[in-house]
Design a protein around this motif. Structure first.
Motif, PDB file in Angstrom:
ATOM      1  N   ILE A  18      13.187 -57.996  50.908  1.00 62.11           N
ATOM      2  CA  ILE A  18      14.150 -56.815  51.212  1.00 62.11           C
ATOM      3  C   ILE A  18      13.136 -56.051  52.098  1.00 62.11           C
ATOM      4  CG2 ILE A  18      15.015 -54.672  50.125  1.00 62.11           C
ATOM      5  CD1 ILE A  18      15.313 -56.217  47.512  1.00 62.11           C
ATOM      6  N   TYR A 126      23.669 -51.931  42.978  1.00 60.77           N
ATOM      7  CA  TYR A 126      23.676 -52.245  44.446  1.00 60.77           C
ATOM      8  C   TYR A 126      24.992 -53.077  44.849  1.00 60.77           C
ATOM      9  CZ  TYR A 126      23.660 -55.533  48.409  1.00 60.77           C
ATOM     10  OH  TYR A 126      23.912 -55.997  49.534  1.00 60.77           O
ATOM     11  N   ARG A 129      28.064 -51.196  50.539  1.00 61.38           N
ATOM     12  CA  ARG A 129      28.327 -49.709  50.355  1.00 61.38           C
ATOM     13  C   ARG A 129      30.096 -49.444  50.959  1.00 61.38           C
ATOM     14  NH1 ARG A 129      25.501 -49.342  46.094  1.00 61.38           N
ATOM     15  NH2 ARG A 129      23.165 -48.381  46.867  1.00 61.38           N
ATOM     16  N   ALA A 283      22.038 -44.087  49.118  1.00 59.46           N
ATOM     17  CA  ALA A 283      21.666 -43.977  47.909  1.00 59.46           C
ATOM     18  C   ALA A 283      20.557 -42.723  47.643  1.00 59.46           C
ATOM     19  CB  ALA A 283      20.808 -45.022  47.408  1.00 59.46           C
ATOM     20  N   ASP A 284      20.021 -42.277  48.938  1.00 59.67           N
ATOM     21  CA  ASP A 284      18.949 -41.561  48.910  1.00 59.67           C
ATOM     22  C   ASP A 284      19.526 -40.152  49.002  1.00 59.67           C
ATOM     23  OD1 ASP A 284      17.097 -43.458  48.463  1.00 59.67           O
ATOM     24  OD2 ASP A 284      16.585 -43.556  50.612  1.00 59.67           O
TER      25      ASP A 284
ATOM     26  N   LEU B  81      14.256 -49.713  44.105  1.00 56.64           N
ATOM     27  CA  LEU B  81      14.002 -50.487  45.198  1.00 56.64           C
ATOM     28  C   LEU B  81      14.058 -51.962  44.657  1.00 56.64           C
ATOM     29  CD1 LEU B  81      10.815 -48.959  46.963  1.00 56.64           C
ATOM     30  CD2 LEU B  81      13.092 -49.002  47.510  1.00 56.64           C
ATOM     31  N   MET B  82      13.778 -52.371  43.664  1.00 53.08           N
ATOM     32  CA  MET B  82      13.919 -53.720  42.997  1.00 53.08           C
ATOM     33  C   MET B  82      15.291 -53.944  42.783  1.00 53.08           C
ATOM     34  SD  MET B  82      11.328 -54.331  39.841  1.00 53.08           S
ATOM     35  CE  MET B  82       9.974 -53.118  40.242  1.00 53.08           C
ATOM     36  N   ALA B  83      16.115 -52.993  42.473  1.00 62.37           N
ATOM     37  CA  ALA B  83      17.565 -53.015  42.252  1.00 62.37           C
ATOM     38  C   ALA B  83      18.389 -53.266  43.211  1.00 62.37           C
ATOM     39  CB  ALA B  83      17.898 -52.244  41.283  1.00 62.37           C
ATOM     40  N   ARG B  84      17.710 -52.828  44.670  1.00 58.42           N
ATOM     41  CA  ARG B  84      18.498 -52.746  45.960  1.00 58.42           C
ATOM     42  C   ARG B  84      19.337 -51.678  46.275  1.00 58.42           C
ATOM     43  NH1 ARG B  84      20.945 -58.365  47.173  1.00 58.42           N
ATOM     44  NH2 ARG B  84      21.248 -57.450  49.406  1.00 58.42           N
ATOM     45  N   ILE B  85      19.186 -50.785  45.143  1.00 59.76           N
ATOM     46  CA  ILE B  85      19.878 -49.473  45.561  1.00 59.76           C
ATOM     47  C   ILE B  85      19.302 -48.710  46.508  1.00 59.76           C
ATOM     48  CG2 ILE B  85      20.599 -47.406  44.305  1.00 59.76           C
ATOM     49  CD1 ILE B  85      20.363 -48.962  41.697  1.00 59.76           C
ATOM     50  N   SER B  86      18.114 -48.704  46.656  1.00 56.64           N
ATOM     51  CA  SER B  86      17.594 -48.031  47.863  1.00 56.64           C
ATOM     52  C   SER B  86      16.692 -48.956  48.401  1.00 56.64           C
ATOM     53  CB  SER B  86      16.814 -46.849  47.066  1.00 56.64           C
ATOM     54  OG  SER B  86      15.946 -45.954  47.871  1.00 56.64           O
TER      55      SER B  86
END
Lengths: 286, 415
Positions: A18, A126, A129, A283-284, B81-86
Motif C-alpha cells: 500500500i 475498505y 469507493r 475516508a479522511d 491504514l492497515m485496513a486500507r480505509i485510509s
C-alpha cells in the motif's frame, strides 16, 4: 494507492503493498472493481430491498412515474410540438423517451448521493469507493426494465410501431447506464468535497431534461445544430435512438448515435479518472 | 516466522480543516483572492496535521500485537491504514494476508432490513463471499443469539442487539489479520467477554491480531508484543510488558509528581478523597509488586461535615467489568464515624495472588444506610504486578492471555 504486488513475501499468502502516493491506472482500478463485483451487486440488492420495503405500491411506483408524466406531457405539450419525420403519435414518442430519461435522471440522483449515504461504511471498511455508486445505478436499472415492460404492454394503445428494432433497447440501455455511471461517479466524488453538489443537482437534472429531447423530439432541433447538440449532450442521441427503435420501428441515425456514443464513453472515462484521482482522501474527508 | 504487517517509514498527514466540507463559494472566493493578490488565501503555507510520523514496525504472522498510547497519538490512524480505509501520505505498508477490521462494527447495518437480510448484506460489505456466508450463516446466528428475531427489521432491535449482530458477522469473516479497535469495548459484560473469547479463539487458530486499546490490562492479557505511540511516533516497541511499562512511565512523567494520585480524586456528599497511595507491607510507598506479595492501600479523606459510618469499598480490577477482588466494609459490618477534618484509612491485603500485568484500584463510599453512594464507584489508581522470574516450564504457555489473572498454589499428581 494500493496495488496487488507480485512479490511473494510470505510462505503462501500474496503480499499487498500500500502506497498513498500514486493513483492507480484505469486498468488496475477496473481489475480491483472486478474483484469486488459481488459487493456492487450487494449494494444494488440492498438499495432495491430498502426502496420497496415500506412502499405500499411497491414495484408499481416504477410504473406510476412514467405514466403520470406521459399524461401530463400529452395534455400540455402534444399540440405545441409538431412531429415531422417520426410521424408517430405524440404519446408513443413521449413514453419511449420518458422511460430511458427517468432511468438516467433517477440513476444520476441516486448514484451521486450514494457515497455520502454510505459514509459510515467508507470510514470503517475498505472497498473500491465506486461500489455504492455503481450499485445505486444498477438498482435503478430495475425500474428501467419494468418501464420497458410497461412500454411493450402499452405500445398498441399509444400507436407505437413496434418492430424488430425494439431489440436495440438492450445495447442502448448499456450506453445509458454507462452515461449515468460516468456522471454519477464524477458528481459523487465532487459531492464528497463540495456539499453544494447535493443542492444544485435537482435543478441541474431538470435543466438537463429540458435540454434533452424528452418533451420534444430531436427532429424539432434544426438539422445543422443536431450534430453539435448530440455531441454536447450525449443523452440527446441516446434518447433519439430509443424513440426511433422503440416508437417508430426505424433504426437509429448512425451519425447521431455514434457521436453520442463517443461522448458517452468519454464521460465514463473522464468521470472514472476524476473519481480515482479524488478517491484516496475520501475516508479522511467524508 | 513470516511477517504479516510491515510499516516502512509510514507518515500520514491530514489536510487542515479549511479543506473539509468546503463549498464551491469558499473555493471560488479563495481563487479570486489568489488571482488578485497572487498569494495563498491563508497568507502562508497551509499547516498540515501530522498524525503519523515515519512509523516503522513489523507484526509477525500469528502473534497478538498491541498499539497503545494516549488519545490522539495516531493509534486509530495506524489501524485505518492497515485496513486500507485510509491511505498513507508517505511510506509503504506491506500486508501478507487478508485484513479484517473490527472498527466500530455495524456501520453498514440497515435499520429497515431484517436481521437475516442484514447478515447477508453486511457479510458482503465486510468481505465475505456468498459461499462463505452460506456456510457460516448458522454459526453467525448462533453467535449473536438473535435467532428469535431474525426476520424482524433491525430497527426493532435494541442497540445491544444491533451491536451483537454487527460483531457476529464481522468476526466471522475469518481474515488472516484481524485489526480491532477498542471501540469494541461497548455492550454488556457478557458481550465483552464473548468478544474477548472470539479474539482468543482466532489467535488459537493462528490468525494475526492487531489490537488498539486504552485498557492496559486487556492488552497485557492478550498480546505478546506492542507498540507505544506518542504524537505519531514510535516511543517504544517490543515485549508488551516493557511497552506498557514505558507507557505508564510516560504518563507518570506527564503528571510530574512522584506520588501519582494528587489533589482531589473524588468528591461528593461532604467527603473528599484527597490522596490514595499503595504501599508494601513494610510501609514503603510502591506501585509495583511481585505476584503474591501483600499490599496496603492508604486513603486520605477530608470530611467537610461529620459523617456517620461511611461504608468504604475498595476493588482491584483487571480492566474487565467487575472487580477481581473486593474489600468492602459492607461485608464485615464495620465502619468508622468520621468527624469533620482529615482522616487516613488503611486497607491491608496480606497477599495479592495476581498474575503479572497492570491492575486498577476502584473505590466507592456509601452512606450510613448502606444503599446510597456518597462517592461513586470510580477508578482511583493503578498498580502493577511484575514477575522477576517468569514461568519457564518446558512448555511455558505460548501467549500471555492463556494465564488467568489470579494465581493460586496448585500441584499436579498422579492418582
Amino acid at each position: 494507492m494500493a496495488a496487488q504486488g507480485a512479490v511473494g513475501g510470505g510462505a503462501h499468502l500474496p503480499e499487498l503493498v500500500i502506497e498513498g502516493t500514486r493513483s492507480p491506472t484505469t486498468r488496475a482500478a477496473l481489475a480491483e472493481l472486478w474483484l469486488h463485483r459481488g459487493l456492487v451487486l450487494a449494494f444494488a440488492i440492498r438499495d432495491v430491498k430498502v426502496k420497496y420495503k415500506q412502499a405500499i405500491l411497491g414495484v408499481a411506483w416504477a410504473v406510476v412515474q412514467p405514466l403520470g408524466l406521459l399524461v401530463l406531457f400529452t395534455l400540455l405539450v402534444a399540440r405545441a410540438v409538431t412531429i415531422r419525420e417520426t410521424d408517430v403519435p405524440y404519446p408513443a414518442f413521449a413514453l419511449s423517451a420518458l422511460i430511458p430519461w427517468l432511468f438516467l435522471q433517477n440513476a444520476v440522483v441516486a448514484g451521486t448521493g450514494a457515497l455520502l449515504a454510505d459514509s459510515a461504511l467508507v470510514r470503517k471498511i475498505y472497498f473500491p469507493r465506486e461500489a455504492p455508486i455503481l450499485g445505486a445505478v444498477m438498482a435503478t436499472a430495475i425500474e428501467f426494465w419494468i418501464g420497458v415492460g410497461l412500454y411493450l404492454a402499452l405500445a398498441p394503445f399509444v400507436g407505437a410501431r413496434l418492430g424488430p428494432t425494439a431489440i436495440l433497447v438492450v445495447p442502448l440501455f448499456v450506453l445509458c447506464a454507462l452515461l449515468a455511471a460516468g456522471v454519477s461517479v464524477a458528481l459523487g466524488a465532487l459531492n464528497v468535497y463540495y456539499r453544494d453538489v447535493r443542492y444544485v443537482l435537482p435543478f441541474a437534472v431538470q435543466l438537463w431534461m429540458f435540454a434533452s429531447p424528452v418533451v420534444y423530439p430531436l427532429s424539432t432541433v434544426p438539422p445543422r445544430w443536431q450534430v453539435l447538440y448530440v455531441t454536447l449532450n450525449p443523452a440527446a442521441g441516446l434518447l433519439d435512438a430509443f424513440g426511433r427503435s422503440l416508437a417508430s420501428g426505424m433504426p437509429p441515425e448512425p451519425m447521431l448515435l455514434g457521436l453520442s456514443t463517443v461522448t458517452t464513453v468519454a464521460v465514463g472515462w473522464i468521470g472514472y479518472r476524476l473519481f480515482k484521482w479524488l478517491e484516496p482522501a475520501f475516508a479522511d474527508v467524508i | 516466522m513470516s511477517i504479516a504487517v510491515r510499516f516502512e517509514e509510514v507518515s500520514k498527514e491530514y489536510r487542515p480543516s479549511r479543506a473539509r466540507y468546503a463549498s464551491v463559494r469558499t473555493e471560488l472566493s479563495a481563487l479570486l483572492r489568489w488571482l488578485v493578490r497572487r498569494r495563498r488565501p491563508s497568507g502562508g503555507p497551509l499547516e498540515r496535521r501530522r498524525a503519523l510520523d515515519r512509523l516503522s514496525f513489523e507484526v509477525q504472522a500469528g502473534e497478538a500485537f498491541a498499539i497503545i498510547g494516549p488519545n490522539g497519538a495516531g493509534k486509530t490512524t495506524a489501524l485505518k491504514l492497515m485496513a486500507r480505509i485510509s491511505l498513507p501520505s508517505a511510506g509503504r505498508i506491506r500486508l501478507c494476508g487478508r485484513v479484517g477490521a473490527l472498527i466500530e462494527v455495524g456501520a453498514g447495518i440497515h435499520p429497515e432490513l431484517t436481521g437475516r437480510e442484514n447478515i447477508w448484506l453486511y457479510g458482503r460489505f465486510v468481505g465475505m463471499t456468498r459461499a462463505a456466508l452460506a456456510q457460516r450463516f448458522d454459526e453467525i446466528v448462533d453467535f449473536c443469539e438473535l435467532a428469535y428475531v431474525l426476520d424482524e427489521p433491525v430497527k426493532t432491535y435494541s442497540t445491544g442487539m444491533q451491536l451483537r449482530l454487527g460483531f457476529a458477522v464481522a468476526s466471522h469473516v475469518d481474515p488472516d489479520i484481524l485489526v480491532v479497535d477498542e471501540a469494541l469495548a461497548v455492550g454488556d459484560a457478557a458481550f465483552q467477554a464473548k468478544c474477548s473469547e472470539r479474539m482468543a479463539h482466532l489467535l488459537r487458530l493462528g490468525r494475526t491480531l492487531v489490537l488498539v486499546s486504552h485498557n492496559l490490562s486487556a492488552v497485557e492479557a492478550l498480546c505478546a508484543r506492542g507498540l507505544l505511540l506518542i504524537e505519531g511516533r514510535a516511543r517504544s516497541l517490543g515485549p508488551v510488558h516493557q511497552v506498557v511499562r514505558d507507557y505508564i512511565d510516560w504518563v507518570d512523567a506527564q503528571h510530574h509528581s512522584a506520588a501519582r494520585p494528587a489533589g482531589a480524586l473524588l468528591r461528593g456528599g461532604g467527603l473528599v478523597l484527597t490522596r490514595l497511595t499503595a504501599h508494601a507491607l513494610d510501609g514503603d510507598e510502591r506501585y509495583v509488586f511481585r505476584p503474591g506479595e501483600g499490599i496496603e492501600v492508604r486513603l486520605t479523606v477530608q470530611a467537610e461535615t461529620a459523617i456517620r459510618s461511611p461504608w468504604f469499598s475498595l476493588g482491584v480490577s483487571d480492566g474487565r467489568p467487575g472487580a477481581l477482588i473486593m474489600c468492602s466494609m459492607l461485608e464485615r459490618a464495620e465502619a468508622f464515624d468520621l468527624a469533620p477534618g482529615e482522616h487516613q484509612l488503611l486497607c491491608r491485603l496480606p497477599a495479592l495472588p495476581l498474575a503479572p500485568r497492570a491492575y486498577e484500584l476502584w473505590l466507592s463510599v456509601r452512606d450510613a444506610s448502606g444503599a446510597v453512594d456518597i462517592l461513586d464507584w470510580s477508578c482511583v489508581g493503578s498498580i502493577r504486578i511484575v514477575d522477576p522470574s517468569p514461568p519457564s516450564g518446558p512448555g511455558a504457555l505460548s501467549a500471555p492471555w492463556m494465564y488467568g489473572p489470579v494465581r493460586v498454589p496448585f500441584e499436579w499428581s498422579k492418582g
